[in-house]
Design a protein around this motif. Structure first.
Motif: not given
Length: 150
Positions: A32-33, A36-37, A40, A102-104, A107
């Motif tokens: 996931c980190s 994230s690039s 979102k 939402d990925l953030k 995470n």
């Protein structure tokens, strides 16, 4: 006081569309980190194998222009019959369910790996939400994320 404890009682949950073990949290967190690039949002899937009673868990991200798409599948994530709640699946023909979150936020939930949970379960309510349940020692934690539509 008992009234304060009641305020924090876990709500009753509707049966999930599908349930599976969460892949190793550290691996998912690193994935996931890196993802994230690209986006979102992450689409999380549980995929039933047609030739067995096993299931896989998949994670997918896509760039806004759909120029980049990354999908990773973790095999053999079925949970053994261990008394966890039943799913709402009555139709065995359903082979996959997924939800985009939402990925953030997802995470952030994965930081629970610091507690080294012994149980990590993923509940998907198809196209609606996910629920993650962790047990670390005598502590039980449940997180829920609402799905988004892109």
């Amino acid at each position: 006081s008992p009234q304060n404890v009641q305020q924090y009682a876990e709500p009753g949950w509707n049966p999930a569309t599908m349930i599976a073990k969460l892949p190793p949290i550290k691996n998912v967190s690193v994935w996931c980190s890196n993802a994230s690039s690209i986006s979102k949002y992450v689409t999380i899937s549980i995929i039933k194998n047609t030739d067995s009673s096993d299931c896989d868990v998949g994670f997918k991200v896509e760039s806004d222009a759909h120029m980049v798409s990354v999908f990773t599948r973790f095999p053999n994530m079925s949970i053994p019959d261990s008394g966890y709640e039943e799913t709402s699946i009555e139709d065995s023909d359903l082979l996959q369910c997924d939800v985009t979150v939402d990925l953030k936020k997802f995470n952030k939930i994965l930081k629970v790996q610091n507690l080294q949970p012994t149980v990590s379960l993923l509940y998907i309510y198809d196209k609606k939400s996910i629920r993650l349940h962790f047990v670390a020692g005598e502590t039980s934690m449940t997180y829920a994320l609402t799905g988004i539509t892109q």
